[in-house]
Design an enzyme around this catalytic site. Structure first.
Site, mmCIF file in Angstrom:
data_model
loop_
_atom_site.group_PDB
_atom_site.id
_atom_site.type_symbol
_atom_site.label_atom_id
_atom_site.label_comp_id
_atom_site.label_asym_id
_atom_site.label_seq_id
_atom_site.Cartn_x
_atom_site.Cartn_y
_atom_site.Cartn_z
ATOM 1 N N SER A 1 -10.544 -0.264 3.527
ATOM 2 C CA SER A 1 -9.899 -0.520 4.639
ATOM 3 C C SER A 1 -9.253 0.894 5.386
ATOM 4 O O SER A 1 -8.511 1.520 4.646
ATOM 5 C CB SER A 1 -8.719 -1.352 4.718
ATOM 6 O OG SER A 1 -9.008 -2.548 4.073
ATOM 7 N N GLU B 1 -4.285 3.838 6.643
ATOM 8 C CA GLU B 1 -4.126 3.384 5.195
ATOM 9 C C GLU B 1 -4.624 4.597 4.182
ATOM 10 O O GLU B 1 -4.012 4.928 3.136
ATOM 11 C CB GLU B 1 -4.758 2.071 4.699
ATOM 12 C CG GLU B 1 -4.451 1.675 3.185
ATOM 13 C CD GLU B 1 -5.463 1.255 2.405
ATOM 14 O OE1 GLU B 1 -6.335 2.109 1.949
ATOM 15 O OE2 GLU B 1 -5.612 0.023 2.068
ATOM 16 N N ARG C 1 0.662 -1.115 -0.159
ATOM 17 C CA ARG C 1 -0.003 0.007 0.067
ATOM 18 C C ARG C 1 0.800 1.330 -0.002
ATOM 19 O O ARG C 1 0.507 2.286 0.651
ATOM 20 C CB ARG C 1 -0.857 0.023 1.231
ATOM 21 C CG ARG C 1 -2.115 -0.947 1.226
ATOM 22 C CD ARG C 1 -2.891 -0.928 0.191
ATOM 23 N NE ARG C 1 -3.954 -1.826 0.198
ATOM 24 C CZ ARG C 1 -4.124 -3.107 -0.189
ATOM 25 N NH1 ARG C 1 -2.993 -3.511 -0.815
ATOM 26 N NH2 ARG C 1 -5.088 -3.955 0.198
HETATM 27 P P1 FAD Z 1 -8.413 9.382 -4.345
HETATM 28 O O1 FAD Z 1 -8.859 9.123 -2.939
HETATM 29 O O2 FAD Z 1 -8.960 10.369 -5.108
HETATM 30 O O3 FAD Z 1 -6.950 9.619 -4.065
HETATM 31 C C1 FAD Z 1 -5.954 8.704 -3.333
HETATM 32 C C2 FAD Z 1 -4.531 9.394 -3.328
HETATM 33 O O4 FAD Z 1 -4.033 9.413 -4.422
HETATM 34 C C3 FAD Z 1 -4.613 11.019 -2.762
HETATM 35 O O5 FAD Z 1 -3.592 11.095 -1.771
HETATM 36 C C4 FAD Z 1 -4.719 11.663 -3.970
HETATM 37 O O6 FAD Z 1 -3.793 12.825 -4.020
HETATM 38 C C5 FAD Z 1 -3.499 10.606 -4.886
HETATM 39 N N1 FAD Z 1 -3.858 10.722 -6.193
HETATM 40 C C6 FAD Z 1 -5.064 10.328 -6.884
HETATM 41 N N2 FAD Z 1 -4.938 10.649 -8.106
HETATM 42 C C7 FAD Z 1 -3.892 10.845 -8.536
HETATM 43 C C8 FAD Z 1 -3.084 11.203 -9.633
HETATM 44 N N3 FAD Z 1 -3.598 10.963 -11.037
HETATM 45 N N4 FAD Z 1 -1.826 11.339 -9.568
HETATM 46 C C9 FAD Z 1 -0.953 11.630 -8.132
HETATM 47 N N5 FAD Z 1 -1.742 11.280 -7.287
HETATM 48 C C10 FAD Z 1 -2.842 10.739 -7.298
HETATM 49 N N6 FAD Z 1 -7.398 -0.566 -2.102
HETATM 50 C C11 FAD Z 1 -7.028 -1.326 -2.481
HETATM 51 O O7 FAD Z 1 -5.915 -1.254 -2.613
HETATM 52 N N7 FAD Z 1 -7.557 -2.691 -2.214
HETATM 53 C C12 FAD Z 1 -8.919 -3.170 -2.088
HETATM 54 O O8 FAD Z 1 -9.204 -3.801 -2.090
HETATM 55 C C13 FAD Z 1 -9.731 -1.909 -1.824
HETATM 56 N N8 FAD Z 1 -11.109 -1.938 -1.633
HETATM 57 C C14 FAD Z 1 -11.752 -0.691 -1.657
HETATM 58 C C15 FAD Z 1 -13.070 -1.084 -1.185
HETATM 59 C C16 FAD Z 1 -13.989 0.169 -0.950
HETATM 60 C C17 FAD Z 1 -15.457 -0.143 -0.985
HETATM 61 C C18 FAD Z 1 -13.311 1.279 -0.971
HETATM 62 C C19 FAD Z 1 -14.286 2.679 -0.729
HETATM 63 C C20 FAD Z 1 -12.172 1.697 -1.134
HETATM 64 C C21 FAD Z 1 -11.159 0.487 -1.447
HETATM 65 N N9 FAD Z 1 -9.894 0.691 -1.642
HETATM 66 C C22 FAD Z 1 -9.059 -0.412 -2.114
HETATM 67 C C23 FAD Z 1 -9.096 2.023 -1.627
HETATM 68 C C24 FAD Z 1 -9.325 2.934 -2.886
HETATM 69 O O9 FAD Z 1 -10.217 2.149 -3.597
HETATM 70 C C25 FAD Z 1 -8.005 2.750 -3.504
HETATM 71 O O10 FAD Z 1 -6.927 3.224 -2.838
HETATM 72 C C26 FAD Z 1 -7.983 3.381 -5.091
HETATM 73 O O11 FAD Z 1 -6.875 3.372 -5.729
HETATM 74 C C27 FAD Z 1 -8.261 5.045 -4.771
HETATM 75 O O12 FAD Z 1 -8.536 5.716 -5.994
HETATM 76 P P2 FAD Z 1 -9.296 7.267 -6.071
HETATM 77 O O13 FAD Z 1 -9.215 7.502 -7.493
HETATM 78 O O14 FAD Z 1 -10.513 7.063 -5.366
HETATM 79 O O15 FAD Z 1 -8.131 7.961 -5.235
HETATM 80 N N1 EPU Z 2 -10.953 -10.499 10.021
HETATM 81 C C1 EPU Z 2 -11.615 -10.528 11.373
HETATM 82 N N2 EPU Z 2 -12.502 -9.595 11.543
HETATM 83 C C2 EPU Z 2 -12.911 -8.932 10.620
HETATM 84 C C3 EPU Z 2 -12.296 -8.516 9.394
HETATM 85 C C4 EPU Z 2 -11.042 -9.634 9.301
HETATM 86 O O1 EPU Z 2 -11.280 -11.637 11.910
HETATM 87 O O2 EPU Z 2 -13.848 -7.984 10.985
HETATM 88 C C5 EPU Z 2 -9.905 -11.514 9.903
HETATM 89 C C6 EPU Z 2 -10.584 -12.892 9.008
HETATM 90 O O3 EPU Z 2 -9.853 -13.882 9.833
HETATM 91 C C7 EPU Z 2 -10.045 -12.703 7.683
HETATM 92 C C8 EPU Z 2 -8.706 -11.865 7.817
HETATM 93 O O4 EPU Z 2 -8.989 -11.096 9.001
HETATM 94 O O5 EPU Z 2 -9.764 -14.043 7.097
HETATM 95 C C9 EPU Z 2 -8.458 -10.966 6.599
HETATM 96 O O6 EPU Z 2 -9.552 -10.390 6.132
HETATM 97 P P1 EPU Z 2 -9.867 -10.020 4.507
HETATM 98 O O7 EPU Z 2 -9.663 -11.352 3.656
HETATM 99 O O8 EPU Z 2 -11.235 -9.139 4.558
HETATM 100 O O9 EPU Z 2 -8.794 -9.136 4.132
HETATM 101 P P2 EPU Z 2 -8.103 -7.670 4.989
HETATM 102 O O10 EPU Z 2 -6.995 -8.147 5.469
HETATM 103 O O11 EPU Z 2 -8.987 -7.238 6.200
HETATM 104 C C10 EPU Z 2 -7.051 -6.879 2.997
HETATM 105 C C11 EPU Z 2 -7.057 -5.500 2.219
HETATM 106 C C12 EPU Z 2 -8.259 -5.385 1.326
HETATM 107 C C13 EPU Z 2 -8.147 -6.295 0.443
HETATM 108 C C14 EPU Z 2 -8.515 -7.800 0.965
HETATM 109 C C15 EPU Z 2 -8.552 -8.788 0.053
HETATM 110 C C16 EPU Z 2 -5.352 -4.250 3.594
HETATM 111 C C17 EPU Z 2 -5.301 -2.993 4.670
HETATM 112 N N3 EPU Z 2 -6.560 -4.491 3.195
HETATM 113 O O12 EPU Z 2 -8.083 -6.731 3.914
HETATM 114 O O13 EPU Z 2 -7.976 -3.966 0.711
HETATM 115 O O14 EPU Z 2 -9.598 -6.222 -0.327
HETATM 116 O O15 EPU Z 2 -7.343 -8.048 1.970
HETATM 117 O O16 EPU Z 2 -7.114 -9.079 -0.426
HETATM 118 O O17 EPU Z 2 -4.459 -4.901 3.037
HETATM 119 C C18 EPU Z 2 -8.377 -1.708 1.064
HETATM 120 O O18 EPU Z 2 -6.953 -1.472 0.964
HETATM 121 O O19 EPU Z 2 -9.059 -0.528 1.185
HETATM 122 C C19 EPU Z 2 -8.865 -2.995 1.059
HETATM 123 C C20 EPU Z 2 -10.035 -3.478 1.300
#
Ligand code: FAD
Ligand code: EPU
Length: 337
Positions: A237, A333, A163
């Protein structure tokens, strides 16, 4: 250029936020133009994609929001084995992944349905279900807001980590990422290492999966536990999963045998922060309109009228309580604005 521009639809926490100034960037020339204007020189600035990884602490951003809106997807190189695809930063990430999956180009399917735009994806090296952006990344092009130069970054120059990238650390706010090039596989190698994908494929009755089925499995898993920001404000997250020394993990494991951890780099374990937060008693907690999601304790939510400070305050309480109970520091994060 807009004055007092609402950002309610540009942050997935659904916060009532306004920027003093805002400008939309559909093209490089708009970016070049804006850097010569007084507002840019005098005010602080914020680069914004979909706002799905930002928490605005105040309801008024005293500066210039630069809204990335350039579009375009093109194939830049193709062999029998692979394809290089260049995509503009303003494209929707999930839409782009869907297009690649449907074209039979493998590598992005585990990253399906992640909200946000393409330009932010390298910024924090997005990851999910055993794959990170860096695994399919080739290069990116970015605009230097200090010098006005266009600069190409290869994988090494981006300094990707969990990340993290150079754009989230030393070069934060300096470069606008304009386009990203991915190297995708025409003969996809599936990544099914994350246990729940296999389980979901079984549940779907698929025994010979391809990238379309893997993508669908990931989408199903995500929908089953992550809240949709259109219905409940959140930024995914809120904290990173903390990485601790194996000695710390072993001590914790003897006290809490069901603690969840995964081997990380040598001698270290990545702990599931969701587990730590749940065991500290926060899952489903709500105070006013700020809360902890009832299915995923790592996700903080806005039930409607919470402010950025309400959510931040809750996050700090959680951080403190996890430290007290387990001695482990969890770090946000999301980007605090
Ligand atoms: P923004 O929120 O608009 O920006 C994020 C950061 O990047 C800010 O600091 C901004 O200044 C900078 N930035 C944005 N665009 C640019 C650009 N073009 N050039 C330089 N800097 C820039 N993330 C994961 O990694 N894995 C996941 O599984 C995941 N699941 C998610 C689930 C949900 C429901 C939500 C709401 C979020 C999740 N995220 C996840 C986080 C998020 O989706 C990602 O970090 C995504 O890449 C953010 O994109 P954005 O365009 O919305 O960025
Ligand atoms: N868990 C719990 N309780 C909870 C949530 C999770 O016990 O309320 C435990 C469970 O054992 C589960 C484990 O944590 O098996 C891992 O949970 P999950 O698979 O949901 O993944 P995570 O580690 O919580 C990360 C990323 C997610 C990404 C998923 C799937 C980070 C910070 N988050 O979550 O990314 O989608 O793995 O790969 O690394 C994001 O970055 O915004 C994001 C959603």
């Amino acid at each position: 250029m807009y004055r007092n521009y609402p950002l309610n639809h540009s942050n997935t926490f659904g916060l009532d936020v306004m920027a003093a100034w805002a400008v939309k960037i559909p093209d490089l020339k708009d970016l070049e133009k804006i850097t010569k204007e007084r507002v840019f020189m005098e005010e602080k600035h914020l680069i914004l994609g979909g706002g799905s990884n930002c928490l605005f602490l105040d309801d008024y951003f005293e500066g210039l929001a630069i809204l990335i809106e350039n579009k375009g997807i093109s194939i830049t190189n193709e062999t029998d084995e692979s394809v290089a695809v260049s995509v503009a930063a303003g494209e929707d990430w999930a839409g782009f992944v869907e297009k690649m999956v449907n074209s039979g180009y493998g590598g992005l399917e585990n990253l399906s349905l992640i909200p946000g735009k393409v330009g932010a994806a390298p910024m924090q090296n997005i990851g999910a279900y055993g794959v990170e952006l860096k695994d399919v990344f080739n290069s990116l092009q970015a605009f230097d807001l200090e010098t006005g130069d266009l600069v190409d970054f290869n994988k090494e120059a981006c300094d990707f980590g969990y990340r993290s990238s150079i754009f989230k650390t030393t070069l934060r706010n300096r470069f606008v990422i304009l386009s990203v090039e991915f190297l995708l596989n025409k003969r996809p190698v599936l990544n099914l290492g994350y246990g729940s994908i296999k389980q979901e494929l079984e549940r779907m009755g698929v025994d010979k999966p391809g990238i379309i089925e893997v993508s669908q499995a990931v989408i199903n898993i995500r929908k089953s536990k992550l809240p949709d920001p259109a219905e409940l404000g959140n930024a995914g997250s809120f904290f990173k999963n903390p990485v601790v020394h194996n000695l710390v993990f072993n001590d914790l494991k003897s006290e809490y045998p069901d603690i969840v951890g995964y081997p990380d780099h040598e001698g270290a374990t990545k702990l599931a922060a969701g587990w730590l937060i749940e065991k500290a008693g926060w899952k489903g907690y709500r105070s006013g309109d700020a809360g902890v999601h009832h299915k995923q304790a790592l996700v903080l939510v806005n039930y409607g009228k919470a402010t950025g400070r309400d959510i931040y305050g809750l996050a700090m309480q959680i951080q403190h309580s996890v430290k007290e109970k387990f001695g482990v520091h969890i770090e946000p994060e999301v980007n605090l604005i």
